[in-house]
Design a protein around this motif. Structure first.
Motif, short mmCIF file in Angstrom:
data_model
loop_
_atom_site.label_atom_id
_atom_site.label_comp_id
_atom_site.label_asym_id
_atom_site.label_seq_id
_atom_site.Cartn_x
_atom_site.Cartn_y
_atom_site.Cartn_z
N THR A 56 1.33 5.45 5.79
CA THR A 56 1.29 6.21 4.53
C THR A 56 1.38 5.28 3.34
O THR A 56 0.67 5.46 2.34
N ALA A 57 2.24 4.28 3.44
CA ALA A 57 2.38 3.32 2.33
C ALA A 57 1.06 2.59 2.08
O ALA A 57 0.69 2.34 0.92
N THR A 58 0.33 2.26 3.15
CA THR A 58 -0.96 1.59 2.94
C THR A 58 -1.97 2.53 2.29
O THR A 58 -2.78 2.11 1.46
N LEU A 59 -1.93 3.83 2.64
CA LEU A 59 -2.84 4.80 2.03
C LEU A 59 -2.55 4.97 0.54
O LEU A 59 -3.46 5.20 -0.26
N LEU A 60 -1.28 4.87 0.17
CA LEU A 60 -0.90 5.00 -1.24
C LEU A 60 -1.18 3.71 -2.00
O LEU A 60 -1.06 3.68 -3.24
N ASN A 61 -1.53 2.65 -1.27
CA ASN A 61 -1.91 1.36 -1.88
C ASN A 61 -0.85 0.89 -2.87
O ASN A 61 -1.14 0.50 -3.99
N SER A 62 0.39 0.97 -2.42
CA SER A 62 1.51 0.67 -3.31
C SER A 62 1.75 -0.83 -3.44
O SER A 62 1.62 -1.58 -2.47
N LYS A 63 2.14 -1.25 -4.63
CA LYS A 63 2.55 -2.63 -4.85
C LYS A 63 3.99 -2.85 -4.39
O LYS A 63 4.45 -3.99 -4.33
N THR A 64 4.68 -1.76 -4.11
CA THR A 64 6.02 -1.84 -3.55
C THR A 64 5.94 -2.27 -2.09
O THR A 64 5.05 -1.85 -1.36
N GLN A 65 6.85 -3.12 -1.67
CA GLN A 65 6.95 -3.45 -0.25
C GLN A 65 7.82 -2.38 0.43
O GLN A 65 8.97 -2.18 0.05
N THR A 66 7.24 -1.70 1.40
CA THR A 66 7.95 -0.67 2.15
C THR A 66 8.49 -1.26 3.44
O THR A 66 7.79 -1.99 4.13
N LEU A 67 9.75 -0.94 3.74
CA LEU A 67 10.38 -1.34 5.00
C LEU A 67 10.87 -0.07 5.68
O LEU A 67 11.76 0.61 5.17
N ALA A 68 10.29 0.27 6.83
CA ALA A 68 10.64 1.50 7.54
C ALA A 68 11.08 1.18 8.95
O ALA A 68 10.50 0.32 9.61
N PHE A 69 12.09 1.89 9.43
CA PHE A 69 12.60 1.62 10.77
C PHE A 69 13.47 2.78 11.24
O PHE A 69 13.89 3.63 10.46
N CYS A 70 13.72 2.81 12.54
CA CYS A 70 14.63 3.81 13.12
C CYS A 70 16.06 3.36 12.86
O CYS A 70 16.52 2.37 13.44
N GLY A 71 16.73 4.07 11.98
CA GLY A 71 18.09 3.72 11.62
C GLY A 71 19.11 4.67 12.22
O GLY A 71 18.75 5.69 12.83
#
Length: 330
Positions: free
Chosen positions: A217-232
């Motif tokens: 989803t972050a790549t589709l939004l083409n965000s300049k923000t670095q997204t870090l996602a994980f099972c927490g």
């Protein structure tokens, strides 16, 4: 031909709910238009429940999640600040078994000068400890709007802002879980709001596979923000030290991953420690908790990988140094 905003909401229900051969997922544009109608109050309760649960049954696609995020972000306006917020952190799950040790990692970062915005809601599950309660106990500043949050961040480095103060409809949508008995796509996309367009946005998920969803989803939004996602832990953005954790990262249409190693061997899966006094005592150096401190270091290191472009090994070393050097003030 109808424009997306003029398409009757039944179209979206029919599209995702038809028979097996005819149904399909929504495009990003369709998902955005559907969420716009929901946020504008143009959908009946029956339509809303059917829509949310149809998507829940097969799980939202990255295109649908991206469209929902776009619609939600239209509800608020990001204040213009004389600096960029460094870290965005969504907290929408609550803890059930162990304390939210990750909050102490955020305190360390704030002491190092990083601007941190934490946002979330207080859910309806009485068996969970929600972040706002802990933030109040720790006496963190709590904003009543994004404008107020920006003012607080100008004066200090850490702020919590309830999500309903900038997206009023979101808590109502999420609270439908109590009636429906299941989470909905809103629980997924709330973590992606990133109201200040921070440099790094950290997303914790509960189920494996949703980390991939957040990354794509972050790549589709083409965000300049670095997204870090994980099972927490319990779905919060907290790295468990007793497991190897795969961190899914994305920025500017690029996706990659890195591993945070297992560093703790003897976690008791049946133990439960939820006394807030312990959280503060560990911060002040008045008490020790091996699992909690390992969690703090792992979570802090994971963030440093994103903020400072360190390897996980170097990030863990720096996390230890920063933790030992923290100001042990209440």
């Amino acid at each position: 031909m109808n424009t997306p905003n003029k398409v009757p909401f039944q179209f979206y229900i029919q599209t995702i709910g038809r028979g097996q051969k005819r149904r399909r997922s929504l495009t990003q544009a369709e998902a955005k238009a559907a969420m716009q109608q929901i946020l504008q109050g143009k959908v009946t309760d029956m339509q809303l429940g059917a829509f949310l649960m149809l998507i829940r049954v097969r799980e939202e696609t990255p295109e649908e999640a991206a469209g929902f995020v776009e619609a939600l972000r239209e509800v608020f306006e990001t204040p213009v600040l004389p600096f960029q917020v460094d870290l965005d952190w969504g907290s929408y799950a609550g803890k059930r078994r162990v304390l939210p040790w990750y909050l102490l990692a955020l305190q360390v970062l704030a002491q190092q000068g990083y601007k941190v915005c934490l946002h979330g809601i207080v859910g309806t599950d009485t068996g969970r400890l929600y972040t706002q309660e802990v933030v109040e106990y720790l006496d963190w500043p709590i904003a009543n709007s994004l404008t107020h949050a920006g003012e607080l961040l100008t004066q200090q480095n850490l702020v919590y802002v309830p999500a309903e103060t900038f997206v009023p409809q979101i808590k109502v949508l999420m609270d439908h879980r109590a009636e429906l008995g299941l989470r909905s796509p809103v629980h997924t996309v709330a973590r992606m709001l990133n109201p200040f367009n921070a440099k790094v946005s950290v997303h914790g998920v509960f189920h494996k596979g949703y980390d991939d969803l957040h990354q794509i989803t972050a790549t589709l939004l083409n965000s300049k923000t670095q997204t870090l996602a994980f099972c927490g832990d319990a779905g919060e953005a907290e790295v468990r030290p007793d497991k190897q954790t795969d961190i899914k990262a994305a920025k500017n249409n690029q996706a990659w991953s890195f591993l945070m190693p297992k560093t703790f061997e003897n976690a008791d899966p049946t133990s439960k420690e939820m006394q807030l006094d312990l959280l503060k005592a560990v911060w002040l150096g008045e008490a020790e908790n091996a699992f909690g401190q390992a969690t703090i270091l792992q979570t802090l290191a994971m963030v440093l990988v994103g903020l400072e472009n360190l390897t996980p090994e170097r990030a863990l070393l720096k996390a230890e140094q920063l933790w030992q050097a923290r100001e042990k003030t209440s």
